[in-house]
Structures are given as structure tokens and as C-alpha cells.
Design a protein around this motif. Structure first.
Motif, PDB file in Angstrom:
ATOM      1  N   HIS A  31       0.856  -1.186   0.000  1.00  0.00           N
ATOM      2  CA  HIS A  31       0.000   0.000   0.000  1.00  0.00           C
ATOM      3  C   HIS A  31       0.888   1.230   0.000  1.00  0.00           C
ATOM      4  CE1 HIS A  31       0.882   0.148   4.322  1.00  0.00           C
ATOM      5  NE2 HIS A  31       0.610  -1.133   4.320  1.00  0.00           N
ATOM      6  N   SER A  32       0.288   2.388   0.014  1.00  0.00           N
ATOM      7  CA  SER A  32       1.054   3.632   0.075  1.00  0.00           C
ATOM      8  C   SER A  32       1.706   3.754   1.442  1.00  0.00           C
ATOM      9  CB  SER A  32       0.137   4.838  -0.147  1.00  0.00           C
ATOM     10  OG  SER A  32      -0.436   4.782  -1.427  1.00  0.00           O
ATOM     11  N   GLY A  33       2.915   4.288   1.457  1.00  0.00           N
ATOM     12  CA  GLY A  33       3.627   4.488   2.714  1.00  0.00           C
ATOM     13  C   GLY A  33       2.903   5.471   3.616  1.00  0.00           C
ATOM     14  N   ILE A  34       3.229   5.393   4.903  1.00  0.00           N
ATOM     15  CA  ILE A  34       2.621   6.318   5.879  1.00  0.00           C
ATOM     16  C   ILE A  34       3.687   7.076   6.660  1.00  0.00           C
ATOM     17  CG2 ILE A  34       0.455   5.043   6.075  1.00  0.00           C
ATOM     18  CD1 ILE A  34       1.553   3.784   8.677  1.00  0.00           C
ATOM     19  N   GLY A  35       4.919   7.077   6.136  1.00  0.00           N
ATOM     20  CA  GLY A  35       5.984   7.848   6.758  1.00  0.00           C
ATOM     21  C   GLY A  35       6.844   7.096   7.748  1.00  0.00           C
ATOM     22  N   LEU A  36       6.556   5.817   7.957  1.00  0.00           N
ATOM     23  CA  LEU A  36       7.377   5.021   8.870  1.00  0.00           C
ATOM     24  C   LEU A  36       8.664   4.608   8.154  1.00  0.00           C
ATOM     25  CD1 LEU A  36       4.623   2.808  10.509  1.00  0.00           C
ATOM     26  CD2 LEU A  36       5.813   4.769  11.506  1.00  0.00           C
ATOM     27  N   PRO A  37       9.736   4.332   8.927  1.00  0.00           N
ATOM     28  CA  PRO A  37      11.005   3.991   8.286  1.00  0.00           C
ATOM     29  C   PRO A  37      11.015   2.580   7.700  1.00  0.00           C
ATOM     30  CG  PRO A  37      11.245   3.917  10.665  1.00  0.00           C
ATOM     31  CD  PRO A  37       9.861   4.454  10.378  1.00  0.00           C
ATOM     32  N   CYS A  38      11.744   2.432   6.637  1.00  0.00           N
ATOM     33  CA  CYS A  38      11.996   1.134   6.022  1.00  0.00           C
ATOM     34  C   CYS A  38      12.986   0.382   6.908  1.00  0.00           C
ATOM     35  CB  CYS A  38      12.583   1.345   4.631  1.00  0.00           C
ATOM     36  SG  CYS A  38      13.169  -0.146   3.806  1.00  0.00           S
ATOM     37  N   VAL A  39      12.686  -0.871   7.208  1.00  0.00           N
ATOM     38  CA  VAL A  39      13.541  -1.674   8.076  1.00  0.00           C
ATOM     39  C   VAL A  39      14.895  -1.958   7.418  1.00  0.00           C
ATOM     40  CG1 VAL A  39      12.670  -3.916   7.350  1.00  0.00           C
ATOM     41  CG2 VAL A  39      13.537  -3.640   9.656  1.00  0.00           C
ATOM     42  N   ALA A  40      14.966  -1.890   6.105  1.00  0.00           N
ATOM     43  CA  ALA A  40      16.216  -2.175   5.402  1.00  0.00           C
ATOM     44  C   ALA A  40      17.125  -0.958   5.319  1.00  0.00           C
ATOM     45  CB  ALA A  40      15.924  -2.710   4.008  1.00  0.00           C
ATOM     46  N   CYS A  41      16.602   0.144   4.791  1.00  0.00           N
ATOM     47  CA  CYS A  41      17.462   1.323   4.559  1.00  0.00           C
ATOM     48  C   CYS A  41      17.310   2.415   5.608  1.00  0.00           C
ATOM     49  CB  CYS A  41      17.218   1.892   3.167  1.00  0.00           C
ATOM     50  SG  CYS A  41      15.620   2.725   2.963  1.00  0.00           S
ATOM     51  N   GLY A  42      16.234   2.354   6.403  1.00  0.00           N
ATOM     52  CA  GLY A  42      16.037   3.344   7.464  1.00  0.00           C
ATOM     53  C   GLY A  42      15.383   4.640   7.031  1.00  0.00           C
ATOM     54  N   ILE A  43      15.118   4.784   5.758  1.00  0.00           N
ATOM     55  CA  ILE A  43      14.515   6.014   5.235  1.00  0.00           C
ATOM     56  C   ILE A  43      12.991   5.891   5.268  1.00  0.00           C
ATOM     57  CG2 ILE A  43      14.296   7.475   3.176  1.00  0.00           C
ATOM     58  CD1 ILE A  43      17.180   6.617   2.489  1.00  0.00           C
ATOM     59  N   ALA A  44      12.331   6.995   5.584  1.00  0.00           N
ATOM     60  CA  ALA A  44      10.862   6.998   5.662  1.00  0.00           C
ATOM     61  C   ALA A  44      10.238   6.567   4.342  1.00  0.00           C
ATOM     62  CB  ALA A  44      10.363   8.383   6.042  1.00  0.00           C
ATOM     63  N   ILE A  45       9.179   5.783   4.456  1.00  0.00           N
ATOM     64  CA  ILE A  45       8.417   5.345   3.278  1.00  0.00           C
ATOM     65  C   ILE A  45       7.273   6.339   3.104  1.00  0.00           C
ATOM     66  CG2 ILE A  45       7.177   3.443   2.191  1.00  0.00           C
ATOM     67  CD1 ILE A  45       8.589   1.618   4.336  1.00  0.00           C
ATOM     68  N   ARG A  46       7.434   7.218   2.135  1.00  0.00           N
ATOM     69  CA  ARG A  46       6.498   8.319   1.922  1.00  0.00           C
ATOM     70  C   ARG A  46       5.176   7.838   1.313  1.00  0.00           C
ATOM     71  NH1 ARG A  46      10.491  11.525  -1.801  1.00  0.00           N
ATOM     72  NH2 ARG A  46      10.316   9.457  -2.661  1.00  0.00           N
ATOM     73  N   PRO A  47       4.150   8.658   1.421  1.00  0.00           N
ATOM     74  CA  PRO A  47       2.862   8.300   0.814  1.00  0.00           C
ATOM     75  C   PRO A  47       2.946   8.093  -0.702  1.00  0.00           C
ATOM     76  CG  PRO A  47       2.546  10.028   2.420  1.00  0.00           C
ATOM     77  CD  PRO A  47       4.042   9.853   2.267  1.00  0.00           C
ATOM     78  N   VAL A  53       4.657  -4.650   3.432  1.00  0.00           N
ATOM     79  CA  VAL A  53       4.659  -5.076   4.831  1.00  0.00           C
ATOM     80  C   VAL A  53       4.708  -6.600   4.840  1.00  0.00           C
ATOM     81  CG1 VAL A  53       3.448  -5.006   7.029  1.00  0.00           C
ATOM     82  CG2 VAL A  53       3.322  -3.043   5.479  1.00  0.00           C
ATOM     83  N   ALA A  54       5.764  -7.129   5.452  1.00  0.00           N
ATOM     84  CA  ALA A  54       5.970  -8.571   5.507  1.00  0.00           C
ATOM     85  C   ALA A  54       5.659  -9.075   6.909  1.00  0.00           C
ATOM     86  CB  ALA A  54       7.411  -8.905   5.133  1.00  0.00           C
ATOM     87  N   ASP A  55       4.773 -10.048   6.988  1.00  0.00           N
ATOM     88  CA  ASP A  55       4.406 -10.696   8.244  1.00  0.00           C
ATOM     89  C   ASP A  55       5.204 -12.000   8.328  1.00  0.00           C
ATOM     90  OD1 ASP A  55       3.234 -11.847  10.461  1.00  0.00           O
ATOM     91  OD2 ASP A  55       1.188 -11.733   9.687  1.00  0.00           O
ATOM     92  N   VAL A  56       6.233 -11.996   9.179  1.00  0.00           N
ATOM     93  CA  VAL A  56       7.113 -13.155   9.319  1.00  0.00           C
ATOM     94  C   VAL A  56       6.774 -13.863  10.623  1.00  0.00           C
ATOM     95  CG1 VAL A  56       9.510 -13.926   9.449  1.00  0.00           C
ATOM     96  CG2 VAL A  56       8.919 -11.950   8.028  1.00  0.00           C
ATOM     97  N   PRO A  57       6.458 -15.158  10.568  1.00  0.00           N
ATOM     98  CA  PRO A  57       6.093 -15.889  11.788  1.00  0.00           C
ATOM     99  C   PRO A  57       7.169 -15.764  12.866  1.00  0.00           C
ATOM    100  CG  PRO A  57       5.765 -17.268   9.858  1.00  0.00           C
ATOM    101  CD  PRO A  57       6.465 -16.033   9.398  1.00  0.00           C
ATOM    102  N   GLY A  58       6.727 -15.457  14.080  1.00  0.00           N
ATOM    103  CA  GLY A  58       7.652 -15.341  15.202  1.00  0.00           C
ATOM    104  C   GLY A  58       8.417 -14.033  15.252  1.00  0.00           C
TER     105      GLY A  58
END
Length: 79
Positions: A31-47, A53-58
Motif C-alpha cells: 500500500h502507500s507508505g505512511i511515513g514510517l522507516p523502512c527496516v532495510a534502509c532506514g529512510i521513511a516510506i512516503r505516501p 509489509v511482511a508478516d514473518v512468523p515469530g
């Protein structure tokens, strides 16, 4: 977002340190970003960016730019 080479290096380091999981997600939403940081690069994911969004078990939910997500999937290896 950083250059692809920078992203590759960051993801490689985060996979090696355990900051990113090697396990495959059970669900992926985009979906469109909401300004939260990307877990990989750390840069905000803009709208104006696609956020994966990856749902990883555990693990927590992981938010990525689309390009960062693709690179993470490329570098994953089975446990």
C-alpha cells in the motif's frame, strides 16, 4: 532511498546480524507508505512510495520500500 548497492550491503549486514530474518513471510501486503522507516534502509516510506509489509512468523511486521523488499527476498536463504 539509498543506491541499490548501499541497500544490498545494508540488507546483507542486517541478515548476518539477525536484524532481518531469513524466514519467508507468510503474508505480504502493499500500500502507500505512511511515513514510517523502512527496516532495510532506514529512510521513511512516503505516501508516494509503495510500502511492502511482511508478516514473518515469530517476528514483528517488517516495513520495506518495494525495492528494498525485493532485495531482501533475493538475499534470503532457508534456515
Amino acid at each position: 532511498m539509498d543506491s541499490l548497492d548501499d541497500v544490498r550491503s545494508l540488507i546483507e549486514k542486517k541478515l548476518a546480524s539477525g536484524a532481518l530474518p531469513h524466514a519467508a513471510p507468510i503474508r505480504i501486503t502493499e500500500h502507500s507508505g505512511i511515513g514510517l522507516p523502512c527496516v532495510a534502509c532506514g529512510i521513511a516510506i512516503r505516501p508516494t512510495d509503495v510500502e511492502c509489509v511482511a508478516d514473518v512468523p515469530g517476528h514483528a511486521l517488517y516495513r520495506f520500500h518495494a525495492a528494498c523488499f525485493t532485495e531482501w527476498q533475493r538475499q534470503q536463504r532457508p534456515n
